[in-house]
Design a protein around this motif. Structure first.
Motif, mmCIF file in Angstrom:
data_model
loop_
_atom_site.group_PDB
_atom_site.id
_atom_site.type_symbol
_atom_site.label_atom_id
_atom_site.label_comp_id
_atom_site.label_asym_id
_atom_site.label_seq_id
_atom_site.Cartn_x
_atom_site.Cartn_y
_atom_site.Cartn_z
ATOM 1 N N ARG A 1 61.880 -45.525 -10.007
ATOM 2 C CA ARG A 1 62.619 -46.792 -10.072
ATOM 3 C C ARG A 1 62.711 -47.260 -11.509
ATOM 4 N NH1 ARG A 1 62.658 -51.186 -5.530
ATOM 5 N NH2 ARG A 1 63.892 -49.403 -4.813
ATOM 6 N N ARG B 1 50.332 -57.445 -13.271
ATOM 7 C CA ARG B 1 49.733 -56.109 -13.202
ATOM 8 C C ARG B 1 48.657 -55.878 -14.248
ATOM 9 N NH1 ARG B 1 52.629 -50.422 -14.352
ATOM 10 N NH2 ARG B 1 51.811 -50.951 -16.406
ATOM 11 N N ARG C 1 62.072 -59.834 -6.575
ATOM 12 C CA ARG C 1 62.929 -59.179 -5.577
ATOM 13 C C ARG C 1 64.304 -58.867 -6.151
ATOM 14 N NH1 ARG C 1 63.809 -63.243 -2.049
ATOM 15 N NH2 ARG C 1 65.716 -63.695 -3.180
ATOM 16 N N LEU D 1 60.913 -55.847 -5.654
ATOM 17 C CA LEU D 1 59.457 -55.786 -5.590
ATOM 18 C C LEU D 1 58.871 -57.067 -5.009
ATOM 19 C CD1 LEU D 1 58.911 -54.568 -9.261
ATOM 20 C CD2 LEU D 1 58.712 -53.121 -7.229
ATOM 21 N N THR D 2 57.617 -56.953 -4.605
ATOM 22 C CA THR D 2 56.798 -58.122 -4.328
ATOM 23 C C THR D 2 55.612 -58.077 -5.287
ATOM 24 O OG1 THR D 2 55.292 -57.105 -2.724
ATOM 25 C CG2 THR D 2 57.400 -57.928 -1.892
ATOM 26 N N SER D 3 54.855 -59.158 -5.362
ATOM 27 C CA SER D 3 53.729 -59.221 -6.306
ATOM 28 C C SER D 3 52.602 -58.274 -5.933
ATOM 29 C CB SER D 3 53.195 -60.655 -6.380
ATOM 30 O OG SER D 3 52.774 -61.101 -5.096
ATOM 31 N N THR D 4 52.649 -57.661 -4.745
ATOM 32 C CA THR D 4 51.602 -56.721 -4.326
ATOM 33 C C THR D 4 52.045 -55.270 -4.431
ATOM 34 O OG1 THR D 4 52.304 -56.855 -2.008
ATOM 35 C CG2 THR D 4 50.624 -58.432 -2.750
ATOM 36 N N GLU D 5 53.236 -55.020 -4.988
ATOM 37 C CA GLU D 5 53.793 -53.667 -5.046
ATOM 38 C C GLU D 5 53.964 -53.166 -6.480
ATOM 39 O OE1 GLU D 5 56.647 -53.760 -1.072
ATOM 40 O OE2 GLU D 5 57.482 -54.361 -3.022
ATOM 41 N N LEU D 6 53.042 -53.502 -7.359
ATOM 42 C CA LEU D 6 53.242 -53.206 -8.771
ATOM 43 C C LEU D 6 52.426 -52.030 -9.280
ATOM 44 C CD1 LEU D 6 53.237 -56.866 -10.159
ATOM 45 C CD2 LEU D 6 55.145 -55.519 -9.293
ATOM 46 N N ASP E 1 52.509 -48.716 -9.012
ATOM 47 C CA ASP E 1 53.191 -47.535 -9.538
ATOM 48 C C ASP E 1 54.452 -47.860 -10.336
ATOM 49 O OD1 ASP E 1 51.320 -45.799 -8.436
ATOM 50 O OD2 ASP E 1 52.378 -45.751 -6.502
ATOM 51 N N VAL E 2 54.669 -49.131 -10.614
ATOM 52 C CA VAL E 2 55.862 -49.516 -11.344
ATOM 53 C C VAL E 2 55.716 -49.166 -12.814
ATOM 54 C CG1 VAL E 2 57.231 -51.487 -12.121
ATOM 55 C CG2 VAL E 2 56.500 -51.351 -9.762
#
Length: 275
Positions: free
Chosen positions: A51, A229, A255, A260-265, A267-268
């Motif tokens: 991404r 993060r 979003r 994204l959400t704040s809990t999906e960072l 692997d960003v």
């Protein structure tokens, strides 16, 4: 005749780990005075999806097969400033060497206006048609290690020609937005520089291809990502520090810009953004 390949031999050594499997910024590649924000590489070790987040920048990228020796097939890609995320499908051995340009320098380096490439890119022959000297970047390479220096040599040579260099006022305005993490309003920057808001809008759009509001929102988005993060702030704290009205406002930005959400960072990939 002086070529990019010859000039690359005189460039500073760029340090990186052999065969990086994900995005890696190379030590010694940055040169903000010369329009280079970062030099990077990425080589996929498996199939997947990467991404790409909007960062308000333009990149020159060389796409290649990292398992080939020598590397005979290199695709040149020029990416424009994006206002939304997009996904890149990866295959094992797919490699990328890239150079991220400092805002305001695309015109000096390629003779292109960033607005023309907004939310788009030029690939292969389309890139070469837009800027013929790019064709030299596609010459055969012995290994991926040869490509970063080739990109740096190209950009430095184009800057040395002195065409369309950004005015210092434009760089000061962009730095002001960066220093505030995107929180300064256009009228505040205009007052600091002693110019009109319309002039600020014109300068930012010419330099970045984005409106000041869009550019500032992207900077603010990246600041929030770093706070969440890297500094491990709670969402409510990160929203306050990044200058959002509240946590819901930040959540909407995560979003909209990154899906994204704040809990999906975890692997960003976050790139380094200079001023």
């Amino acid at each position: 005749m002086d070529t990019i390949l010859n000039r690359a031999l005189t460039q500073p050594h760029l340090t990186f780990s052999p065969q990086p499997s994900r995005y890696t910024e190379l030590s010694g590649g940055g040169d903000t005075g010369g329009g280079i924000e970062a030099v990077w590489m990425s080589i996929a070790d498996k199939a997947g999806v990467h991404r790409v987040l909007p960062d308000g920048r333009c990149d020159i990228i060389l796409r290649f097969c990292a398992t080939a020796r020598p590397i005979n097939s290199i695709t040149i890609v020029v990416t424009g400033p994006t206002t939304r995320h997009y996904d890149v499908l990866l295959e094992p051995g797919m490699g990328f060497a890239g150079i991220r340009l400092r805002p305001g320098f695309l015109h000096a380096i390629l003779g292109l206006r960033p607005m023309v490439l907004r939310d788009g890119n030029l690939v292969g022959e389309a890139a070469i048609e837009a800027c013929a000297p790019l064709s030299e970047l596609g010459a055969k390479a012995n290994s991926p290690d040869d490509l970063p220096g080739r990109l740096v040599a190209f950009v430095r040579h184009r800057i040395a020609l002195g065409h369309f260099l950004p005015p210092m006022q434009a760089l000061r305005i962009l730095s002001a937005f960066h220093a505030s993490g995107g929180r300064l309003r256009v009228k505040d920057v205009a007052r600091m520089q002693g110019i009109s808001t319309r002039t600020v809008q014109r300068i930012v759009q010419s330099a970045t291809g984005l409106s000041p509001k869009s550019y500032a929102r992207i900077l603010q988005f990246h600041r929030a990502l770093r706070l969440l993060r890297d500094h491990r702030m709670r969402p409510s704290e990160a929203a306050f520090e990044a200058g959002y009205a509240d946590q819901a406002h930040m959540t909407n930005a995560l979003r909209d810009f990154g899906g994204l959400t704040s809990t999906e960072l975890g692997d960003v990939t976050l790139v380094t953004l200079g001023d």
